[in-house]
Write an enzyme that holds these catalytic residues in place. Structure first.
Site, PDB file in Angstrom:
ATOM      1  CB  CYS A  30      -0.963   0.160 -18.024  1.00 44.26           C
ATOM      2  SG  CYS A  30      -1.005   0.833 -16.368  1.00 44.26           S
ATOM      3  CG  HIS A  65      -1.770  -1.199   1.371  1.00 44.02           C
ATOM      4  ND1 HIS A  65      -2.380  -1.549   2.551  1.00 44.02           N
ATOM      5  CD2 HIS A  65      -2.136  -2.138   0.466  1.00 44.02           C
ATOM      6  CE1 HIS A  65      -3.076  -2.663   2.367  1.00 44.02           C
ATOM      7  NE2 HIS A  65      -2.940  -3.041   1.125  1.00 44.02           N
TER       8      HIS A  65
END
Length: 753
Positions: free
Chosen positions: A677, A364
């Site tokens: 991407c 995260h």
């Protein structure tokens, strides 16, 4: 533990305290301490070996060995019995040292007449500082009480070293936290930064090491432990009915807080003469040392819990909270063991850089750091024990290097590198509004990745033509409960407003694997990267997917909308997700809400299986975006969270490029819009190769758009494609060497190998 041993230990620590109180130089103090320990332990020899660098121990003081060998005798880590104690962090107790495997005789010390050997590591919070040794002529093993007493003394020596009591001449007696240190970690987010250290959790400083009144210290310990238990119980009560993982951690806290063994060991150390704080820190150091030797992830987590609980207990005893009164520097570089996404967002863009002892490329914290474009180093071992608030620090996110308190040579070289980067950015600014058109007339679309509102100002400044990937999971990860549909709709509307008509591709919730929501039950999976994640979670919990799709449709308010489903492995998953989209559209139509003027529904191609889907899938899908990071890890069977394997495989491997080229050809045949991407889209050499084999749309972090656009504008893609195909025909494993040579010869970019 006998009363006599307790009395002896207290007496020895009492004498140590008197030596510490004397106004004498560091070497003189150390010399007195070795004499004192030898006398109290009834041994002929006591020696202190300290690290002069990461791999070398130096004899810094001795009673009983040849005094001329002090600062002359050195040994490598693992060399001899002393080196073995230093390397393993384990006590060595033998009656016949010369007969031990690995024994090394140091002739200059005159130690050949001593048989018994007891070596105890000098370490603080898992950091190895040296070895304390006692020896005697008689062949005997030292008793448990003697070992315990020497361990207590070693702990006090470690704290004294930390406090600068032994500062003197020579590398081994240099003041701690003053010398230049380079720490090699992993790349979490590229970029370079210079600033000053800001510790996320300032270390507790223990200054009263030795107890004057053991009974009072026991009372203080018991009072602090009782307060700790109450606070843990309160946290548990507040977490009832909430996240299962958080409850498990708090249950572990309560288990340790009520552990009779943990309390008994600290009580025994106080009885031997340590203060309450020193007794807690001794236990904490032992836990940290064990952490480095335990491979079992569950046990490591429990040792982390104990370490955190010890910190809480130390803060209660010392009154040193996380707020120390120190002012955050104007150019803070955050240093922490680890940090959650919400805490990191609280700091925001004020940070110049982030250095973590733990973390991972998909954590995260890494996701938020990328979103904020802040350089991030992960796996920077020892950084929280080496760094102090306010230390000058330079971090190289491209190489994964941390320069703590750098010397002038490093500062000069680093600033030269940063100046070159600034110069390059100025150069890129001049081409910001130009198309990325190659020398042979091929135009490549430049798009940016985003995940926060804070990213959107970069859309204009970077020259991006749109947002190729907007990560919607960040809004879920930073909250303690599921966001409401209205909140998400308002956020997505602000994103579209900020884009000012440029295309934004919203990726639906990509959770699971390394991205676990704090308010959802984590799945105990052996391989979460290939487990219940992304589209699989969405299809199994359609309520979450519908809520998000409705929020996106309402945010569009009649404007064009592009939505992309992540981690689609087969056509049926895409069809099922489209069915959910159709239900959401029908519901919005019935409610009378404006429907998007144009709705594009696409998928991320992150699994090799989807590359071989039927032609019908390629004809039906609205658009595809190759998710390079995941596709590469599955193609090579190399977990990108595993530092041992993730760097073994090259994006420019001919097999991987062949797969991507095949995808390009299938999309061209079915007229399917395609983009790429991932991290590789933002690396000039890799981006050029992707463009050369036919990709016409790349999405990357905003800071990479300038360098990639510049490289494309200076390169003939047709020529580069021929170089790639020639390397493949020669049987090269990777096209990188041939591509780099071509680019250097033809001025494409100042390429790195």
């Amino acid at each position: 533990m006998s009363d006599a041993s307790v009395t002896d230990s207290r007496q020895m620590l009492g004498r140590l305290r008197n030596v510490m109180a004397e106004d004498s130089a560091g070497q003189a103090r150390l010399d007195k301490i070795t004499g004192l320990i030898a006398e109290e332990m009834h041994c002929e020899v006591c020696s202190v070996y300290l690290f002069r660098d990461a791999d070398t121990l130096e004899l810094c003081a001795t009673e009983g060995l040849n005094p001329d060998s002090v600062h002359q005798t050195r040994m490598r880590l693992g060399e001899g019995l002393v080196g073995r104690v230093a390397r393993t962090g384990r006590i060595m107790n033998t009656a016949d040292a010369p007969a031990e495997r690995g024994f090394r005789y140091m002739p200059e010390t005159g130690e050949e007449v001593f048989s018994s050997f007891l070596g105890v590591p000098i370490q603080r919070l898992g950091e190895k500082l040296g070895v304390l040794v006692v020896q005697s002529k008689s062949k005997r093993e030292f008793s448990d009480d003697e070992i315990e007493a020497l361990e207590v003394v070693a702990m006090v020596l470690a704290e004294m070293a930390e406090l600068g009591v032994f500062v003197g001449e020579g590398a081994a007696l240099r003041a701690r936290h003053t010398q230049s240190v380079m720490i090699r970690g992993g790349v979490g987010q590229e970029g370079a930064a210079e600033g000053h250290v800001w510790l996320h959790e300032p270390r507790v400083v223990v200054t009263n090491l030795i107890a004057e009144d053991p009974h009072r210290e026991l009372e203080r310990l018991h009072e602090a432990v009782n307060r700790l238990r109450v606070s843990v119980d309160q946290m548990l009560d507040g977490a009832r009915g909430g996240d299962k993982d958080q409850l498990q951690v708090l249950e572990a806290y309560r288990m340790f807080a009520n552990s009779k063994g943990w309390l008994r060991r600290m009580e025994e150390d106080i009885a031997r003469g340590l203060s309450a704080e020193a007794a807690v820190e001794k236990e904490q150091s032992t836990a940290r040392a064990r952490m480095g030797q335990v491979n079992d992830p569950y046990l490591r987590e429990r040792l982390h819990d104990l370490d955190d609980l010890s910190n809480r207990l130390l803060r209660i005893l010392t009154g040193q909270g996380t707020e120390t009164g120190a002012e955050m520097p104007a150019d803070p570089v955050l240093v922490a063991r680890n940090i959650g996404p919400a805490e990191l967002l609280d700091y925001g863009r004020s940070l110049k850089g982030i250095v973590l002892e733990e973390g991972s490329v998909g954590s995260h914290a890494a996701i938020v750091a990328r979103a904020l474009a802040i350089p991030l180093i992960i796996h920077a071992g020892r950084v929280t024990t080496e760094a102090l608030n306010g230390d000058h620090v330079m971090i190289d996110g491209d190489q994964g290097l941390v320069h703590l308190r750098p010397d002038e040579t490093v500062v000069g070289a680093f600033r030269d590198k940063m100046a070159m980067q600034v110069e390059a950015l100025e150069r890129y600014a001049s081409i910001r509004d130009k198309a990325a058109c190659s020398r042979d007339g091929v135009t490549v679309g430049m798009h940016m990745n985003a995940g926060l509102m804070a990213d959107l100002p970069s859309l204009a400044g970077s020259g991006a033509e749109g947002v190729g990937l907007f990560r919607t999971e960040l809004q879920f990860l930073v909250r303690t409960k599921m966001p409401r549909r209205g909140e998400l709709s308002a956020l997505y509307a602000r994103v579209l407003d900020a884009a000012q008509g440029k295309r934004v591709v919203f990726r639906t919730l990509d959770i699971g694997s390394d991205k676990v929501l704090p308010y959802m039950t984590a799945q105990d999976e052996p391989n979460p990267a290939m487990g219940w994640r992304a589209i699989r979670v969405g299809l199994d919990k359609p309520g979450i997917m519908r809520m998000q799709l409705q929020a996106l449709l309402r945010a569009a308010a009649g404007r064009p909308l592009a939505v992309m489903f992540p981690f689609v492995a087969q056509r049926e998953e895409y069809d099922a997700a489209c069915a959910e989209m159709n239900k959401a559209l029908e519901r919005e139509r019935i409610l009378g809400h404006a429907l998007p003027e144009v709705l594009e529904v696409g998928a991320m191609l992150e699994t090799p299986s989807l590359a071989f889907a039927p032609d019908k899938f390629f004809r039906d899908v609205g658009f595809l975006s190759i998710g390079g990071n995941d596709l590469k890890q599955f193609f090579f069977a190399a977990d990108r969270e595993n530092e041992r394997v993730r760097k073994r495989y090259d994006t420019l491997n001919v097999s991987f490029l062949s797969l991507i080229e095949q995808i390009v050809e299938r999309c061209a045949a079915t007229d399917t819009p395609l983009s790429f991407c991932g991290e590789d889209a933002g690396r000039p050499v890799e981006a050029l190769c992707l463009a050369a084999i036919g990709l016409r749309c790349l999405s990357m972090r905003p800071a990479s758009i300038g360098p990639v656009k510049n490289a494309i504008m200076r390169t003939d893609l047709a020529e580069l494609r021929a170089v790639i195909h020639a390397a493949r025909e020669r049987g090269d494993q990777s096209v990188r060497p041939a591509v780099v040579e071509y680019l250097r010869e033809n001025g494409g970019i100042p390429a790195k190998g």
